[in-house]
Design a protein around this motif. Structure first.
Motif, PDB file in Angstrom:
ATOM      1  N   THR A   1       0.846  -1.190   0.000  1.00  0.00           N
ATOM      2  CA  THR A   1       0.000   0.000   0.000  1.00  0.00           C
ATOM      3  C   THR A   1       0.882   1.242   0.000  1.00  0.00           C
ATOM      4  O   THR A   1       1.747   1.404   0.870  1.00  0.00           O
ATOM      5  CB  THR A   1      -0.929   0.031   1.228  1.00  0.00           C
TER       6      THR A   1
ATOM      7  N   ARG B   1      -4.585   6.618  -1.263  1.00  0.00           N
ATOM      8  CA  ARG B   1      -3.765   5.409  -1.171  1.00  0.00           C
ATOM      9  C   ARG B   1      -3.958   4.530  -2.400  1.00  0.00           C
ATOM     10  O   ARG B   1      -5.039   4.485  -2.991  1.00  0.00           O
ATOM     11  CB  ARG B   1      -4.114   4.614   0.089  1.00  0.00           C
TER      12      ARG B   1
ATOM     13  N   ASN C   1      -3.200   0.530  -3.667  1.00  0.00           N
ATOM     14  CA  ASN C   1      -2.837  -0.820  -3.245  1.00  0.00           C
ATOM     15  C   ASN C   1      -2.377  -1.637  -4.451  1.00  0.00           C
ATOM     16  O   ASN C   1      -2.992  -1.595  -5.512  1.00  0.00           O
ATOM     17  CB  ASN C   1      -4.025  -1.502  -2.579  1.00  0.00           C
TER      18      ASN C   1
ATOM     19  N   GLU D   1       5.757   4.278   0.682  1.00  0.00           N
ATOM     20  CA  GLU D   1       5.194   3.038   1.206  1.00  0.00           C
ATOM     21  C   GLU D   1       4.515   3.287   2.549  1.00  0.00           C
ATOM     22  O   GLU D   1       5.081   3.911   3.441  1.00  0.00           O
ATOM     23  CB  GLU D   1       6.299   1.990   1.365  1.00  0.00           C
ATOM     24  N   LEU D   2       3.297   2.796   2.683  1.00  0.00           N
ATOM     25  CA  LEU D   2       2.572   2.882   3.943  1.00  0.00           C
ATOM     26  C   LEU D   2       2.672   1.559   4.697  1.00  0.00           C
ATOM     27  O   LEU D   2       2.943   1.518   5.893  1.00  0.00           O
ATOM     28  CB  LEU D   2       1.106   3.229   3.688  1.00  0.00           C
ATOM     29  N   ARG D   3       2.466   0.449   3.960  1.00  0.00           N
ATOM     30  CA  ARG D   3       2.597  -0.879   4.559  1.00  0.00           C
ATOM     31  C   ARG D   3       2.795  -1.910   3.448  1.00  0.00           C
ATOM     32  O   ARG D   3       2.449  -1.665   2.296  1.00  0.00           O
ATOM     33  CB  ARG D   3       1.361  -1.252   5.388  1.00  0.00           C
ATOM     34  N   SER D   4       3.363  -3.028   3.811  1.00  0.00           N
ATOM     35  CA  SER D   4       3.519  -4.130   2.859  1.00  0.00           C
ATOM     36  C   SER D   4       3.363  -5.446   3.603  1.00  0.00           C
ATOM     37  O   SER D   4       3.820  -5.581   4.743  1.00  0.00           O
ATOM     38  CB  SER D   4       4.879  -4.064   2.163  1.00  0.00           C
ATOM     39  N   ASN D   5       2.701  -6.409   2.960  1.00  0.00           N
ATOM     40  CA  ASN D   5       2.477  -7.713   3.575  1.00  0.00           C
ATOM     41  C   ASN D   5       2.650  -8.813   2.548  1.00  0.00           C
ATOM     42  O   ASN D   5       2.414  -8.611   1.351  1.00  0.00           O
ATOM     43  CB  ASN D   5       1.036  -7.815   4.125  1.00  0.00           C
TER      44      ASN D   5
ATOM     45  N   ASN E   1     -10.091  -4.925   7.102  1.00  0.00           N
ATOM     46  CA  ASN E   1      -8.936  -5.618   7.656  1.00  0.00           C
ATOM     47  C   ASN E   1      -9.264  -6.021   9.092  1.00  0.00           C
ATOM     48  O   ASN E   1      -9.472  -5.174   9.955  1.00  0.00           O
ATOM     49  CB  ASN E   1      -7.710  -4.701   7.612  1.00  0.00           C
TER      50      ASN E   1
END
Length: 758
Positions: free
Chosen positions: A59, A100, A102, A271-275, A507
């Motif tokens: 994201t 944002r 994704n 980058e906000l988050r990565s999974n 989420n």
């Protein structure tokens, strides 16, 4: 002498049959176990999509305090989609909230490496070597602050203020890797990056290259805090197109081109988050789909043996080889396979039979006409060749255009389709022929085991054309009526899924870890009860208890019910539930790409059919039948309210390929009979041609229908939503090829004759 030749032929035939057995055994072993310690070539190593194997979810958030415009977000999403297709054609990019984006990339498990390669989108600059006072903007240093050993002597803000930044990434219209021999006298191959600039960029770049060329300077490309290329300007570039040479191989050129493309985004992202996320579907869904494929393949093989006897047995062997070759080629070309992709391959098994049906129907006709088995086999293959080649090449043209011009799932579908077409032609025209000729040579020569077909009295299909035309018109109009009704009652003409409309991403962090199967059986039914919609997508975040549920857009009341359900039934705390509005994963630009690709593919098919059949009316009739089938299936979507998602595009494209192939077979017979039945009127010729190919039309449709029906019975919900419209399309394709196309060609021919007579 003759006896010696016969024995030699028999020996060669035995060798070929042994090779066939060994080939099936060898390919089967490779498909199951692979080769070497790593098991290279095994089916389990085929690249799988997010729904089958999971992947990386990243994201990004737009840098800056101002809310980005919808157009800038849309443009950025589209360009990112093109960029991430380097990793997989099935990668998805969509909007989350206001600012944002994704990205979901299947088949990869290292989020850090992906982030490193993607960099920080939206910060690419072309920088002049010196400013207007002749001071160096960058110089060759120790390389600590960038690649190529160059260091920046000023900040980006300073360079922007003094005009040293020639253009930024937004003024690059396209960047592509290529090979050329034009840059040197000995015609050695060079790897280059070809750039095309916007009108604004063209003018600015021309001025900059004029100054740089005069002074023997470079114009550096600076991206994400480092230099990615520092090419010397070798001429004044005024045409808006440039080449960067000096890349050591195509991969290096493609990497630079990709960097420039992603640096051309209008928005700067961080980058906000990565999974790393798990498969969206459980192993049970994959197993049932594979089971459906095996059962479908078995049923088709049994059907072919019952109907075509010994030739049917030969085609069954060739079909097994075809299926194993598909597995091998998917591995070699690293095609990303999704669940709809598995469905497409299972469907292609049914379609691959078509070429064999055409051949053996011809063989039966020749035996019935008094030919020997040997002559019938030769003539049957020779006469069937033109129909097989024309039908498959026409579809291959469509696949090529879709692959070049399409994006996302369209590009992935095109690749799978092309593989299926090429392999099916090879197995039918080469493998099947070798097997059947070898069986004949070893002594299996009796007419009884090859079969024959009685000549039928031509059915008057043309005489009933008005009835057939009316049925088609009513079916198509019913679709438009229902779309109007749906629009008035729900606001949408079709039942668009979240891939087309967007929706809500929730989420949820559960108190205990649950498998996809447990989530599907325990949690998803509760969500479906709240939303009233069966299209719920579930994704697990790896090594955590986090799960992402994607649904249609939830109202405030539905969100409250969702939160209450999670709290009361699964003990989820309120703070562990986060919801965001997400955009469609199939963007407007992607839909436009798909439409343009289909239009271009249709035009190319028209041209090919016109050239091959030397009559534009054949081409127009074939495309009209194709359009007819698409509209009838669209009507089914509207009436049955089948969910319109990613599989919708694949379904429609499959019908296009299937429909045109069926029509070509009948047109090929009409073309042949026009030369043979010269004394007969056109009505008789068309009726005779349709009747002669009727068995093929029924059997081909039946074998394809069988494979899809098994898929529908055993498949999961998303596969059933793909299989059901396909079954309608198969029936419709058989109907239009038999009842519509020949009559339509005849009407057009008669009308043109009448106009000429006037």
């Amino acid at each position: 002498m003759k006896e010696r030749k016969r024995k030699m032929k028999k020996s060669r035939a035995i060798i070929w049959l042994l090779i066939t057995v060994l080939l099936i055994g060898g390919l089967g072993y490779v498909a199951v176990f692979g080769v070497g310690k790593k098991g290279t070539g095994a089916a389990k190593h085929i690249k799988q999509g997010l729904d089958l194997a999971g992947g990386v979810s990243i994201t990004y958030e737009v840098v800056g305090d101002e809310k980005p415009s919808d157009s800038d977000m849309s443009d950025t999403i589209y360009k990112l989609q093109k960029r991430v297709e380097v990793y997989s054609t099935e990668a998805q990019v969509y909007r989350e909230g206001d600012d944002r984006i994704n990205i979901e990339i299947p088949g990869v498990t290292d989020a850090n490496s992906i982030l490193q390669e993607l960099g920080r989108p939206g910060s690419l600059y072309f920088i002049a070597q010196t400013d207007s006072q002749g001071k160096e903007n960058y110089s060759f240093g120790n390389g600590e602050n960038g690649t190529f050993g160059y260091v920046l002597n000023k900040t980006i803000e300073e360079l922007q203020m003094d005009g040293s930044i020639v253009i930024d990434g937004s003024e690059v219209a396209s960047a592509n890797a290529a090979t050329t021999t034009e840059n040197n006298s000995v015609k050695n191959k060079e790897y280059v990056v070809e750039l095309t600039f916007t009108d604004k960029g063209k003018e600015a770049f021309a001025k900059a290259t004029e100054k740089a060329y005069k002074n023997g300077e470079t114009i550096a490309i600076y991206y994400d805090g480092q230099f990615v290329s520092v090419p010397t300007v070798q001429s004044v570039i005024t045409g808006g197109q440039a080449q960067i040479s000096g890349q050591k191989d195509f991969e290096e050129a493609e990497a630079l081109a990709s960097t420039i493309r992603i640096g051309g985004l209008k928005l700067e992202l961080e980058e906000l988050r990565s999974n790393v996320v798990g498969a969206q579907l459980g192993s049970a869904a994959i197993k049932t789909s594979l089971k459906a494929g095996i059962i479908g393949l078995g049923l088709v093989c049994v059907f072919m043996i019952i109907v075509y006897l010994l030739p049917g047995f030969a085609s069954a062997l060739a079909l097994i080889i075809y299926t194993l070759l598909v597995v091998l080629v998917l591995n070699v070309f690293e095609v990303t396979l999704t669940l709809p992709g598995i469905a497409g391959i299972i469907l292609s098994i049914g379609m691959a039979v078509d070429a064999n049906v055409i051949i053996f129907a011809r063989v039966k006709e020749e035996i019935a006409a008094g030919k020997t088995v040997s002559s019938a086999l030769k003539i049957g293959f020779d006469k069937a060749k033109s129909a097989i080649i024309d039908g498959n090449v026409t579809t291959l043209i469509a696949a090529a255009v879709l692959g070049i011009k399409g994006s996302g799932s369209v590009k992935g579908f095109a690749g799978t389709l092309a593989i299926g077409i090429i392999l099916s032609m090879f197995t039918a025209l080469v493998i099947t022929r070798l097997i059947i000729n070898s069986l004949y040579a070893v002594g299996l020569k009796s007419e009884k085991i090859y079969g024959s077909i009685k000549e039928r009295t031509p059915i008057n299909f043309v005489g009933k054309k008005n009835i057939f035309f009316c049925i088609s018109i009513v079916a198509i109009l019913a679709g438009f009526v229902f779309m109007g009704v749906n629009k008035a009652s729900t606001g949408d003409a079709l039942n668009y899924s979240l891939e087309f409309k967007g929706g809500t991403s929730s989420n949820v962090t559960f108190a205990e870890d649950m498998s996809i199967e447990e989530l599907d059986s325990k949690v998803v039914p509760n969500i479906e009860e709240i939303t009233g919609d069966g299209n719920v997508q579930t994704t697990k975040v790896a090594d955590s208890k986090e799960v992402i549920f994607k649904t249609r857009t939830l109202t405030v009341d539905e969100r409250e019910k969702f939160n209450a359900m999670m709290k009361d039934k699964f003990g989820v705390k309120e703070e562990n539930i986060q919801t965001e509005t997400i955009s469609a994963t199939v963007s407007k630009e992607m839909r436009n790409d798909a439409i343009i690709a289909v239009i271009l593919a249709t035009i190319c098919m028209l041209i090919y059919i016109k050239i091959r059949f030397r009559d534009f009316r054949f081409a127009v009739s074939a495309v009209a039948a194709l359009l007819h089938d698409v509209l009838v299936v669209l009507a089914f979507y509207a009436i049955a309210k089948v969910s319109v998602g990613n599989t919708f595009i694949a379904c429609m494209l499959t019908i296009v390929g299937y429909s045109i192939n069926a029509t070509i077979v009948i047109f090929d017979r009409i073309r042949e009979n026009l030369g043979i039945m010269r004394k007969e009127d056109l009505n008789t010729i068309v009726n005779a041609s349709i009747t002669q190919t009727l068995t093929r039309s029924i059997y081909s449709s039946l074998t394809t229908f069988i494979t899809v029906l098994v898929l529908f019975i055993l498949g999961v919900t998303s596969i059933r939503e793909f299989a059901l419209p396909l079954m309608v399309g198969i029936i419709c394709g058989a109907y239009s090829s038999v009842c519509i196309t020949g009559a339509l060609w005849l009407v057009m021919k008669d009308k043109i004759k009448a106009k000429k007579a006037e």
